[in-house]
Design a protein around this motif. Sequence first.
Motif, mmCIF file in Angstrom:
data_model
loop_
_atom_site.group_PDB
_atom_site.id
_atom_site.type_symbol
_atom_site.label_atom_id
_atom_site.label_comp_id
_atom_site.label_asym_id
_atom_site.label_seq_id
_atom_site.Cartn_x
_atom_site.Cartn_y
_atom_site.Cartn_z
ATOM 1 N N GLY A 117 0.804 -1.218 0.000
ATOM 2 C CA GLY A 117 0.000 0.000 0.000
ATOM 3 C C GLY A 117 0.835 1.266 0.000
ATOM 4 N N LYS A 118 0.158 2.391 -0.073
ATOM 5 C CA LYS A 118 0.837 3.685 -0.029
ATOM 6 C C LYS A 118 1.159 4.053 1.416
ATOM 7 C CE LYS A 118 -1.411 5.657 -4.136
ATOM 8 N NZ LYS A 118 -2.247 6.777 -4.646
ATOM 9 N N PRO A 119 2.163 4.924 1.619
ATOM 10 C CA PRO A 119 2.467 5.351 2.982
ATOM 11 C C PRO A 119 1.295 6.114 3.607
ATOM 12 C CG PRO A 119 4.222 5.968 1.472
ATOM 13 C CD PRO A 119 3.073 5.521 0.634
ATOM 14 N N ARG A 120 1.142 5.943 4.898
ATOM 15 C CA ARG A 120 0.206 6.784 5.645
ATOM 16 C C ARG A 120 0.722 8.219 5.683
ATOM 17 N NH1 ARG A 120 -4.336 8.870 7.047
ATOM 18 N NH2 ARG A 120 -4.817 9.082 9.254
ATOM 19 N N TYR A 121 2.049 8.348 5.783
ATOM 20 C CA TYR A 121 2.656 9.677 5.771
ATOM 21 C C TYR A 121 4.132 9.521 5.458
ATOM 22 C CZ TYR A 121 3.486 14.557 6.929
ATOM 23 O OH TYR A 121 3.800 15.890 6.849
ATOM 24 N N SER A 122 4.694 10.488 4.749
ATOM 25 C CA SER A 122 6.124 10.543 4.456
ATOM 26 C C SER A 122 6.638 11.918 4.840
ATOM 27 C CB SER A 122 6.395 10.295 2.966
ATOM 28 O OG SER A 122 6.058 8.979 2.593
ATOM 29 N N CYS A 123 7.805 11.956 5.478
ATOM 30 C CA CYS A 123 8.313 13.250 5.937
ATOM 31 C C CYS A 123 9.832 13.206 6.056
ATOM 32 C CB CYS A 123 7.704 13.619 7.284
ATOM 33 S SG CYS A 123 8.097 12.462 8.620
ATOM 34 N N PRO A 124 10.462 14.365 5.990
ATOM 35 C CA PRO A 124 11.893 14.421 6.289
ATOM 36 C C PRO A 124 12.112 14.315 7.790
ATOM 37 C CG PRO A 124 11.056 16.627 5.891
ATOM 38 C CD PRO A 124 9.919 15.683 5.630
ATOM 39 N N VAL A 125 13.267 13.801 8.173
ATOM 40 C CA VAL A 125 13.675 13.884 9.575
ATOM 41 C C VAL A 125 14.236 15.282 9.764
ATOM 42 C CG1 VAL A 125 15.202 12.973 11.357
ATOM 43 C CG2 VAL A 125 14.131 11.431 9.716
ATOM 44 N N VAL A 126 13.554 16.081 10.572
ATOM 45 C CA VAL A 126 13.822 17.519 10.604
ATOM 46 C C VAL A 126 14.902 17.861 11.620
ATOM 47 C CG1 VAL A 126 12.817 19.785 11.055
ATOM 48 C CG2 VAL A 126 11.494 18.047 9.838
ATOM 49 N N TYR A 127 15.892 18.602 11.155
ATOM 50 C CA TYR A 127 16.867 19.229 12.034
ATOM 51 C C TYR A 127 16.597 20.729 11.948
ATOM 52 C CZ TYR A 127 19.207 14.743 12.114
ATOM 53 O OH TYR A 127 19.480 13.417 12.295
ATOM 54 N N HIS A 128 16.142 21.309 13.031
ATOM 55 C CA HIS A 128 15.631 22.675 12.988
ATOM 56 C C HIS A 128 16.753 23.683 12.757
ATOM 57 C CE1 HIS A 128 12.953 20.240 15.682
ATOM 58 N NE2 HIS A 128 12.193 20.502 14.642
ATOM 59 N N ARG A 129 16.576 24.483 11.717
ATOM 60 C CA ARG A 129 17.572 25.495 11.368
ATOM 61 C C ARG A 129 16.870 26.818 11.110
ATOM 62 N NH1 ARG A 129 22.256 23.259 7.560
ATOM 63 N NH2 ARG A 129 22.265 25.493 7.157
ATOM 64 N N LYS A 130 17.540 27.873 11.566
ATOM 65 C CA LYS A 130 16.976 29.212 11.429
ATOM 66 C C LYS A 130 16.896 29.643 9.971
ATOM 67 C CE LYS A 130 17.872 34.000 12.843
ATOM 68 N NZ LYS A 130 18.843 34.921 13.477
ATOM 69 N N ASP A 131 17.801 29.152 9.147
ATOM 70 C CA ASP A 131 17.891 29.620 7.764
ATOM 71 C C ASP A 131 17.118 28.766 6.778
ATOM 72 O OD1 ASP A 131 19.657 27.563 8.283
ATOM 73 O OD2 ASP A 131 21.082 28.167 6.742
ATOM 74 N N ILE A 132 16.336 27.795 7.268
ATOM 75 C CA ILE A 132 15.510 26.978 6.380
ATOM 76 C C ILE A 132 14.082 26.955 6.901
ATOM 77 C CG2 ILE A 132 15.097 24.663 5.463
ATOM 78 C CD1 ILE A 132 18.060 24.152 5.549
ATOM 79 N N ILE A 133 13.134 27.322 6.049
ATOM 80 C CA ILE A 133 11.715 27.183 6.364
ATOM 81 C C ILE A 133 11.167 26.087 5.464
ATOM 82 C CG2 ILE A 133 9.440 28.294 6.201
ATOM 83 C CD1 ILE A 133 10.695 30.856 7.198
ATOM 84 N N LEU A 134 10.546 25.116 6.078
ATOM 85 C CA LEU A 134 10.129 23.905 5.377
ATOM 86 C C LEU A 134 8.636 23.936 5.096
ATOM 87 C CD1 LEU A 134 11.207 21.049 4.513
ATOM 88 C CD2 LEU A 134 10.468 20.254 6.763
ATOM 89 N N LEU A 135 8.273 23.630 3.852
ATOM 90 C CA LEU A 135 6.870 23.444 3.477
ATOM 91 C C LEU A 135 6.643 21.960 3.247
ATOM 92 C CD1 LEU A 135 6.341 26.277 0.795
ATOM 93 C CD2 LEU A 135 6.289 26.470 3.292
ATOM 94 N N PHE A 136 5.636 21.390 3.917
ATOM 95 C CA PHE A 136 5.376 19.966 3.715
ATOM 96 C C PHE A 136 3.883 19.699 3.788
ATOM 97 C CE2 PHE A 136 6.266 20.698 8.152
ATOM 98 C CZ PHE A 136 5.380 19.892 8.856
ATOM 99 N N PRO A 137 3.422 18.632 3.156
ATOM 100 C CA PRO A 137 1.982 18.380 3.055
ATOM 101 C C PRO A 137 1.403 17.865 4.356
ATOM 102 C CG PRO A 137 3.194 16.586 2.053
ATOM 103 C CD PRO A 137 4.211 17.622 2.437
ATOM 104 N N ASP A 138 0.062 17.811 4.413
ATOM 105 C CA ASP A 138 -0.608 17.226 5.562
ATOM 106 C C ASP A 138 -0.725 15.729 5.361
ATOM 107 O OD1 ASP A 138 -2.044 17.090 7.983
ATOM 108 O OD2 ASP A 138 -2.832 19.096 7.622
#
Length: 453
Positions: free
Chosen positions: A399-420
Amino acid sequence: MGTLYQSPIKSSSPNIIQDLKVIIHDTFTILPPEKTEPRSMFLSNIDQVLNFNVETVHFFVANPDFPPQLVAEKLKMALTKALVPYDFLAGRLRLNPDSKRFEFDCNGAGARFVVGSSEFELSEIGDLVYPNPGFRQLVQKSYDNVAMHDKPLCIIQLTSFQCGGFAIGVATNHATFDGLSFKTFLANLGSLAGDKPLAITPCNDRHLLAARSPPQIEFDHPELLKIPEGVDFPTTSVFDCPEGQLDFKIFNLTLKDIEHLKKKAKDGPFSPNAKITGFNVVAAHVWRCKALSSGSEYDPERVSTVLYAVDIRSRLDMPSSYAGNAVLSAYASAKCKEIEECPLSKLVEMVTEGNKRMTGDYAKSVVDWGEVNKGFPNGEFLISSWWRLGFADVEYPWGKPRYSCPVVYHRKDIILLFPDIVGADNDNEVNVLVALPHKEMEKFEALFHKFMA
């Protein structure tokens, strides 16, 4: 409008389990099914500056026909088969001592496959959309204490949960793939796991993005910063902060919110060159909030530059199946005073112009710039969009994934857009992940809601 998704991590929800109690059971070296002649693989100037890992996690609910043990066997088999069309994934990254360039040593040393388990059920670990630091346990690291020429370029970890659900964590060196080619790799992995042929045959010829001889730098490139002679290439951004000093928040923009921003850009003073798309209006809105919240004091004359990725495959008539990195940073710049006072449509126009600027000739000039200069993208911050990469659309036998996401390392100089999350009837929603020092976060949040009104 623009509701907050969660609290900052330092006061995170008690429903978020940050220690997933993962136990690693087995680690395998996956070799190509047949021995091939060792070779060196050329890497483009775009690939050259991307020697770092990208880690993603793909969650799957329990499927009684595919228990995790069976999934692990099918994935191992699929990865083995994939090392034929993707032979470089079984190789290692090395620095050529003569050319002083990175290249792939396609030596058949192998990829890695890891099997682990968590003592929790998938439903217990919290909202999958929330960037849980515990997700890092679902991706095997690329052996930081190992020399570069011994580090595997691809590591896949299968972690089972008590409910029968599981997570597939993938760590790859960024020099292997950009977001589009990584999705193709996942699609091929899913197809091979189902005993089917490749979904898409990858194009591995990275000479398609080789610099011209001699190089022809035909444009100014303020979005790139040259490193002075004798200065080591920086390993972190000058904008980066230690993670403990940053708050992070997720701002959820619903389809209604995005339509509101589009309407706002069309109404009032309208810039005829503005292309009113979901990404452009969200990027313009985020840019305004970030520019006006940066620093301890507001300086109306300060120039803010936002960077955002543009795929150059079609602009250079390259095959869509190109398996390397074919993404460059477009940019938009303006003084903070203009960013604060101009209508949204003007900011959208600037973002639009940044995209239009990235013609085939401009892209070639960037590649040639990288041949002559040692440097990296230069801006106040980068908008990294995973919004429509479509990792959760990949079909696997289970089946398809329930959700896929990056493993986030929080950085001040990157703003991340990701789906619901998939299946929530909100496919067009976007989550905006922002990590900033506390005072700047307070300003950003206030501006985010002010300019949404």
